[in-house]
Design a protein around this motif. Structure first.
Motif, PDB file in Angstrom:
ATOM      1  N   SER A  39      60.955 -43.229  -8.995  1.00  0.00           N
ATOM      2  CA  SER A  39      60.721 -43.494  -7.623  1.00  0.00           C
ATOM      3  C   SER A  39      60.980 -42.855  -6.514  1.00  0.00           C
ATOM      4  O   SER A  39      61.447 -41.552  -6.715  1.00  0.00           O
ATOM      5  CB  SER A  39      61.507 -45.015  -7.223  1.00  0.00           C
ATOM      6  OG  SER A  39      62.794 -44.611  -7.219  1.00  0.00           O
ATOM      7  N   ILE A 104      58.877 -47.421   2.637  1.00  0.00           N
ATOM      8  CA  ILE A 104      59.826 -47.839   1.594  1.00  0.00           C
ATOM      9  C   ILE A 104      60.907 -48.434   2.177  1.00  0.00           C
ATOM     10  O   ILE A 104      61.290 -49.481   1.448  1.00  0.00           O
ATOM     11  CB  ILE A 104      60.193 -46.672   0.613  1.00  0.00           C
ATOM     12  CG1 ILE A 104      59.052 -45.971  -0.086  1.00  0.00           C
ATOM     13  CG2 ILE A 104      61.287 -46.849  -0.116  1.00  0.00           C
ATOM     14  CD1 ILE A 104      59.232 -44.368  -0.459  1.00  0.00           C
ATOM     15  N   ASP A 107      60.189 -52.253   2.970  1.00  0.00           N
ATOM     16  CA  ASP A 107      59.610 -53.189   2.079  1.00  0.00           C
ATOM     17  C   ASP A 107      60.661 -53.728   1.354  1.00  0.00           C
ATOM     18  O   ASP A 107      61.516 -53.093   0.530  1.00  0.00           O
ATOM     19  CB  ASP A 107      58.510 -52.297   1.022  1.00  0.00           C
ATOM     20  CG  ASP A 107      57.905 -53.299   0.021  1.00  0.00           C
ATOM     21  OD1 ASP A 107      58.301 -54.412  -0.114  1.00  0.00           O
ATOM     22  OD2 ASP A 107      57.073 -52.784  -0.385  1.00  0.00           O
ATOM     23  N   GLU A 109      61.024 -55.126  -1.581  1.00  0.00           N
ATOM     24  CA  GLU A 109      60.938 -54.800  -2.941  1.00  0.00           C
ATOM     25  C   GLU A 109      61.384 -53.297  -3.202  1.00  0.00           C
ATOM     26  O   GLU A 109      61.495 -52.914  -4.352  1.00  0.00           O
ATOM     27  CB  GLU A 109      59.412 -54.777  -3.417  1.00  0.00           C
ATOM     28  CG  GLU A 109      58.843 -56.307  -3.477  1.00  0.00           C
ATOM     29  CD  GLU A 109      57.450 -56.622  -4.059  1.00  0.00           C
ATOM     30  OE1 GLU A 109      56.843 -55.299  -4.685  1.00  0.00           O
ATOM     31  OE2 GLU A 109      56.930 -57.586  -4.176  1.00  0.00           O
ATOM     32  N   THR A 110      61.327 -52.477  -2.187  1.00  0.00           N
ATOM     33  CA  THR A 110      61.730 -51.064  -2.394  1.00  0.00           C
ATOM     34  C   THR A 110      63.003 -50.585  -1.540  1.00  0.00           C
ATOM     35  O   THR A 110      63.960 -49.749  -1.841  1.00  0.00           O
ATOM     36  CB  THR A 110      60.865 -50.157  -2.144  1.00  0.00           C
ATOM     37  OG1 THR A 110      60.096 -50.287  -0.816  1.00  0.00           O
ATOM     38  CG2 THR A 110      59.485 -50.270  -3.264  1.00  0.00           C
ATOM     39  N   ASP A 113      66.475 -50.445  -3.393  1.00  0.00           N
ATOM     40  CA  ASP A 113      66.666 -49.130  -4.364  1.00  0.00           C
ATOM     41  C   ASP A 113      66.964 -47.897  -3.518  1.00  0.00           C
ATOM     42  O   ASP A 113      67.683 -46.876  -4.170  1.00  0.00           O
ATOM     43  CB  ASP A 113      65.238 -48.887  -5.312  1.00  0.00           C
ATOM     44  CG  ASP A 113      64.927 -50.053  -5.996  1.00  0.00           C
ATOM     45  OD1 ASP A 113      65.762 -50.477  -6.667  1.00  0.00           O
ATOM     46  OD2 ASP A 113      63.744 -50.140  -6.480  1.00  0.00           O
TER      47      ASP A 113
END
Length: 483
Positions: A39, A104, A107, A109-110, A113
């Motif tokens: 990623s 990134i 979001d 969802e990211t 991470d």
């Protein structure tokens, strides 16, 4: 016949075995690099974006326009020979990296991470600050730019041009958002080669950028400029001392060393401009001996300093074919031969000249113009290593006398900071610079024209841009350049 049949049976059997064997093999990760990221690594994106700062702080073309230096035997920009310039590299490089960092970290969802590379809010803030810094450089160079419809790829390959005024509105909004969302209690971004994740320094960067933008629009929108400028003063985060200067620091290896050292590694293309040398000589400015080194093969027929100590400092005619470069003074040795000699981005001298002008305009800046003017000269001279007694002698001989003195001294103090010197010269129309007599069109450019591919590939929007901005050449003034 029997042998032929047996051969066919064997072939079919082999194919069957191979096919059945293939069906049991998992190829899903065949092309995956076990040592590579799966990623986006936002720390690497940030580092890569920040390495574009030298493209601004060591942009030789506007330095040549501003006659701080000129060229040797191959004059080009000194003669304003470049007619069109491409901005593509910014859109596909640094800006794209910064957009990705913002996306990134925004979001859900990211975001989790990449939180290992610093608090999401601070990664976004840092990316927005640098993006605004890059955008200001770009719009002050070209004017209108694709922005609100840019970065959409094949969904919109022909974006419209946004006016420079709207781009400044966008940048102010970005900075306001950043100043409201920086989280000083959380970690700064990894990969930050400018401030090592220090969000206090990034907040200071944002305020100094905001102040610069505010002064830039002070003639075209004085009320907004005054408001934004006074907000930065109230922040207490402006660069007021050389110890707080915001600089870009280079490495010592070939990949990260100073562009000036790269420029002089195998060739000697740049020498001091006669305009700069003679201006310093006429004013008996001790920065002459700090900006440059003595010429190797000639001496000046004119000297002003006691004992003729300035005789060895010789400037070259702007745009001439100055083939024998040893006959002229080079840029100070530490700048061109030390790989990690830093480049200034925002300095105390630059900020205090801005405060002097703001005070002159009657803005609330907690000081008077004359004092800021003197402090700015002192900051510039101290930065260059001038002795205190020489500083005071110079200030006494060159007192504050309004905007003309601010403009001249700021031009000197912005030595080798081409984009800022060029922008302020265009805004103030001072000091008076004589265009190169060797140029086909003897006018110093006031913007850069777009690459020729724009008019071919985005014709309708290009024509619309010309309608509101003016002809796409080097001499159409930008929105804020109204004097």
């Amino acid at each position: 016949m029997m042998n032929t049949i047996l051969r066919h049976i064997k072939i079919v059997a082999c194919i069957t075995v191979l096919c059945s064997s293939c069906s049991t093999i998992d190829y899903d990760d065949t092309n995956e690099n076990p040592n590579g990221p799966t990623s986006a690594v936002t720390s690497q994106l940030l580092t890569n974006a920040l390495t574009s700062i030298p493209d601004i702080v060591v942009d030789e073309t506007p330095i040549l326009y501003m006659q701080h230096i000129t060229e040797g035997q191959y004059p080009g920009a000194s003669r304003y020979s470049g007619l069109t310039y491409s901005y593509d590299g910014w859109y596909t490089g640094a800006l794209q990296d910064l957009n990705e960092i913002i996306a990134i970290n925004s979001d859900p969802e990211t975001a989790e991470d990449v939180a290992v590379y610093g608090a999401n809010a601070n990664q976004i803030a840092t990316a927005k600050i640098i993006r605004a810094y890059f955008l200001q450089y770009m719009t002050d160079r070209w004017g209108a730019l694709p922005w609100s419809e840019a970065f959409m790829g094949i969904d919109n390959p022909q974006p419209k041009f946004d006016t420079q005024e709207s781009l400044y509105d966008f940048m102010f909004a970005e900075i306001e958002d950043v100043l409201a969302t920086i989280d000083h209690s959380a970690s700064g971004p990894s990969g930050d080669i400018l401030f090592a994740g220090d969000m206090d320094r990034w907040e200071a960067f944002a305020n100094n950028l905001k102040m610069t933008m505010a002064l830039r629009i002070s003639d075209v929108n004085p009320s907004l400029a005054k408001t934004k400028f006074e907000e930065t003063v109230a922040s207490g985060l402006l660069v007021m001392d050389n110890a707080d200067n915001i600089e870009y620091h280079y490495g010592t290896d070939d990949a990260s060393d100073s562009p000036w050292m790269d420029n002089f590694r195998t060739r000697e293309d740049y020498i001091l401009s006669r305009t700069m040398v003679e201006s310093l000589r006429d004013n008996m400015d001790p920065r002459l001996f700090e900006f440059a080194v003595p010429a190797r093969d000639s001496i000046s027929t004119i000297t002003n300093f006691p004992g003729g100590i300035d005789a060895e400092y010789v400037g070259a005619p702007n745009g001439n074919v100055n083939g024998n470069v040893p006959s002229y003074s080079f840029i100070a040795s530490e700048i061109i031969y030390e790989p990690d000699y830093p480049s200034p981005i925002y300095t105390a001298a630059q900020i205090k000249f801005a405060l002097a002008e703001a005070s002159m305009k009657g803005w609330n800046v907690n000081g008077d113009a004359a004092t800021f003017y003197e402090e700015a000269i002192s900051a510039s001279m101290e930065y260059w290593g001038v002795e205190a007694t020489d500083i005071q002698s110079y200030i006494t001989a060159h007192p504050y006398a309004g905007i003309a003195t601010i403009a001249y001294e700021k031009w000197v103090a912005l030595y080798l900071n081409g984009p800022e010197a060029w922008a302020e010269w265009r805004r103030l129309d001072a000091p008076a610079l004589t265009p190169s007599s060797y140029a086909n069109d003897p006018r110093i450019p006031v913007r850069h024209a777009y690459d020729a591919s724009i008019s071919d590939n985005n014709a309708a929007n290009y024509q619309e841009m010309i309608q509101f901005q003016g002809p796409d050449n080097l001499h159409t003034k930008l929105w804020w350049d109204v004097n």
